[in-house]
Scaffold this active site. Structure first.
Site: not given
Ligand SMILES: CC(C)(COP(=O)(O)OP(=O)(O)OC[C@H]1O[C@@H](n2cnc3c(N)ncnc32)[C@H](O)[C@@H]1OP(=O)(O)O)[C@@H](O)C(=O)NCCC(=O)NCCS
Length: 203
Positions: A142, A133
């Site tokens: 998104h 709400h």
């Molecule tokens: C947060 C996010 C944007 C980071 O992406 P990124 O910048 O490419 O990050 P990386 O994958 O290179 O990860 C970097 C570090 O963060 C950590 N990390 C990434 N996403 C994380 C999350 N959601 N929660 C906790 N840690 C996370 C990785 O393990 C990595 O740790 P390390 O450096 O110790 O190895 C991405 O992981 C995420 O959560 N995106 C949302 C995806 C989603 O919801 N998709 C739905 C589509 S419909």
């Protein structure tokens, strides 16, 4: 025959095509710059590029953007004439009669948009997301699958709320921010920042 053009034939585009079919469209055509004309995607085909969609727009009842990237979706939606923009709501989604939902929005399977929530233009409310709400989800955000946005939260333009993320009531998420998958957001999120973890902190 009710015809719709879907701009973008990637993963999100497919979901939007299915949604269009459930909303009574019987001719569903994809337009995509990276997929060869004639490619079949399930029962639907790619019939041209995005520019082709705009040159053929008079042959469609509606055009909708099926692109997950927020900035790209914004640019494309802004090219669609107002009278041909459409919002599609999955039959299993629940949108309060007192919620406001803008143009070019998709509300996917099982999502809930509750009382007095406001959803701006070009927003994706993905599968199973909950917008409680009085929330304000501004243009071109998104909200990913399974995210829970508690009451009175503001999510500012172009922000991406990750899958299964929870946001405490009353929080403001800035513009162009990202909250990672499963983040537990208990403090306001700055513009252009990414937060992850529980409690969520800047990446
Ligand atoms: C947060 C996010 C944007 C980071 O992406 P990124 O910048 O490419 O990050 P990386 O994958 O290179 O990860 C970097 C570090 O963060 C950590 N990390 C990434 N996403 C994380 C999350 N959601 N929660 C906790 N840690 C996370 C990785 O393990 C990595 O740790 P390390 O450096 O110790 O190895 C991405 O992981 C995420 O959560 N995106 C949302 C995806 C989603 O919801 N998709 C739905 C589509 S419909």
């Amino acid at each position: 025959m009710k015809a719709i053009a879907i701009l973008g034939a990637g993963g999100h585009g497919k979901v939007v095509a299915d949604l269009a079919s459930l909303n009574g469209f019987t001719r569903i055509d994809f337009f995509d710059d990276k997929t060869k004309r004639g490619t079949m995607i399930g029962p639907w085909s790619v019939v041209g590029t995005v520019d082709d969609a705009f040159s053929q727009q008079s042959t469609y009842h509606s055009l909708i953007v099926g692109v997950g990237d927020n900035k790209t979706r914004a640019k494309l939606l802004e090219r669609i004439p107002t009278q041909q923009r459409i919002t599609l709501i999955h039959p299993t989604a629940v949108v309060s009669q007192y919620a406001r939902v803008g143009e070019g929005v998709v509300v996917l399977a099982g999502a809930i948009v509750n009382t007095f929530a406001s959803v701006g233009n070009g927003v994706i409310i993905n599968s199973g997301a909950i917008i409680e709400h009085d929330c304000e989800i501004r243009d071109y955000c998104h909200i990913s699958p399974g995210a829970v946005v508690a009451g009175n939260v503001v999510v500012s333009e172009y922000s991406w709320i990750g899958a299964n993320c929870s946001i405490r009531q009353g929080i403001t998420v800035g513009t162009n921010a990202i909250t990672g998958m499963s983040a537990v957001v208990v403090k306001d999120v700055d513009d252009n920042s990414t937060v992850i973890g529980s409690p969520a902190k800047k990446q």
